[in-house]
Write an enzyme that holds these catalytic residues in place. Sequence first.
Site, PDB file in Angstrom:
ATOM      1  N   VAL A  60       1.186  -1.566  -0.148  1.00 17.76           N
ATOM      2  CA  VAL A  60      -0.482   0.432   0.308  1.00 17.76           C
ATOM      3  C   VAL A  60       0.924   1.022  -0.131  1.00 17.76           C
ATOM      4  O   VAL A  60       0.453   2.274  -0.335  1.00 17.76           O
ATOM      5  CB  VAL A  60      -0.801   0.086   1.384  1.00 17.76           C
ATOM      6  CG1 VAL A  60      -0.116   0.473   2.551  1.00 17.76           C
ATOM      7  CG2 VAL A  60      -2.333   0.620   0.957  1.00 17.76           C
ATOM      8  N   TYR A  61       2.208   1.298   0.711  1.00 20.24           N
ATOM      9  CA  TYR A  61       3.195   2.875   0.064  1.00 20.24           C
ATOM     10  C   TYR A  61       3.336   2.761  -0.979  1.00 20.24           C
ATOM     11  O   TYR A  61       3.763   2.166  -1.740  1.00 20.24           O
ATOM     12  CB  TYR A  61       4.863   2.460   0.967  1.00 20.24           C
ATOM     13  CG  TYR A  61       4.515   1.592   2.191  1.00 20.24           C
ATOM     14  CD1 TYR A  61       3.179   1.641   3.551  1.00 20.24           C
ATOM     15  CD2 TYR A  61       5.747   0.801   2.672  1.00 20.24           C
ATOM     16  CE1 TYR A  61       3.341   1.502   4.530  1.00 20.24           C
ATOM     17  CE2 TYR A  61       5.757   0.574   4.240  1.00 20.24           C
ATOM     18  CZ  TYR A  61       4.297   0.803   4.540  1.00 20.24           C
ATOM     19  OH  TYR A  61       4.873   0.331   6.398  1.00 20.24           O
ATOM     20  N   SER A  62       2.215   4.627  -1.366  1.00 22.33           N
ATOM     21  CA  SER A  62       2.455   4.834  -2.649  1.00 22.33           C
ATOM     22  C   SER A  62       1.809   3.887  -3.564  1.00 22.33           C
ATOM     23  O   SER A  62       2.373   3.907  -4.496  1.00 22.33           O
ATOM     24  CB  SER A  62       3.888   5.485  -2.681  1.00 22.33           C
ATOM     25  OG  SER A  62       4.290   5.926  -2.171  1.00 22.33           O
TER      26      SER A  62
END
Length: 325
Positions: A60-62
């Site tokens: 989900v990071y960036s």
Amino acid sequence: MRYQRVGSSGLKVSSIVLGCMTYGDPDRGAHPWSVGLDESRPFFRQALDLGVTTFDTANVYSLGSSEEITGQLLGEMARREDVVIATKVHGVMRPGPHGKGLSRAAIMHEVDASLKRLNTDYIDLYQIHRFDPTVPVEETMEALHDVVKAGKARYIGASSMYAWQFSKMQYAADANGWTRFVSMQDQYNLLNREEEREMHPLCIDSGVGVLPWSPLARGRLTRDWDESTERSASDEFGKTLYRQTVDAARLVVDAVGDVARERGVSRAQVALAWVIQSSAVTAPIVGATKTHHLVDAVAALDLALTADEIGRLERPYLPHAVEGF
């Protein structure tokens, strides 16, 4: 650099883990303060030169671009067998009923997507990013077991949940002969010590390694309480933390500053040294956007705090409700 086993497992990690949430396309996802590929490259090089072998990211990071950058740079700079890549699954990645969470459908899709973005055949440590109350724990644990047996992940871990939830998932694995979690990634720092009540004793007793996130309290412990940064101004999740006992938190931050001045070291070194001295902690996860961040983190491994200093750092703390779940 030191290297140690994660709990009672055979997985060995560097005693400082590079957190890769910082590295990603700022126009994708909810991290406008993240930095792109070219700006990220020096930090991966510096980490490897300092002996850091463990890199933690999440799908989900960036919206996946952190995994892309992590995979590309480690592919350029290191042999795959010499590094430990950890990533996570749970957050919203796409519309639809299986675009998030810990169902079998979501896990099986997301692990393949992460492998592709990371440009690797396997993930060393595949972690659930949060607890999913909408899915039976047996479904999640069997799916993670199947991921391991398929060779897509070597170990599994969990993050940020109540101790009873973690126990329930481990029990489901034990009862069915499935793969157990070897790690817990929780929020632990001088401003949030609630994990000392239940989670850390549980992890010590059951041979689970602890890899704390935000050991510097999102930078709060490295600067005066009222000082802000570009990231703190735009970090919406960070704004939900460290608000319940503000007066006590200020005193903790002041104590970190006092000890740092007396020792002639940075505040970051003092705050990290306190986390590292915990008997439950395997390795803290540290983000880096300036060259001194990783230098301070590695230096903290050799900073032995006295009992008096630890007491001064801990004394102002006031218990509060858990945060970050």
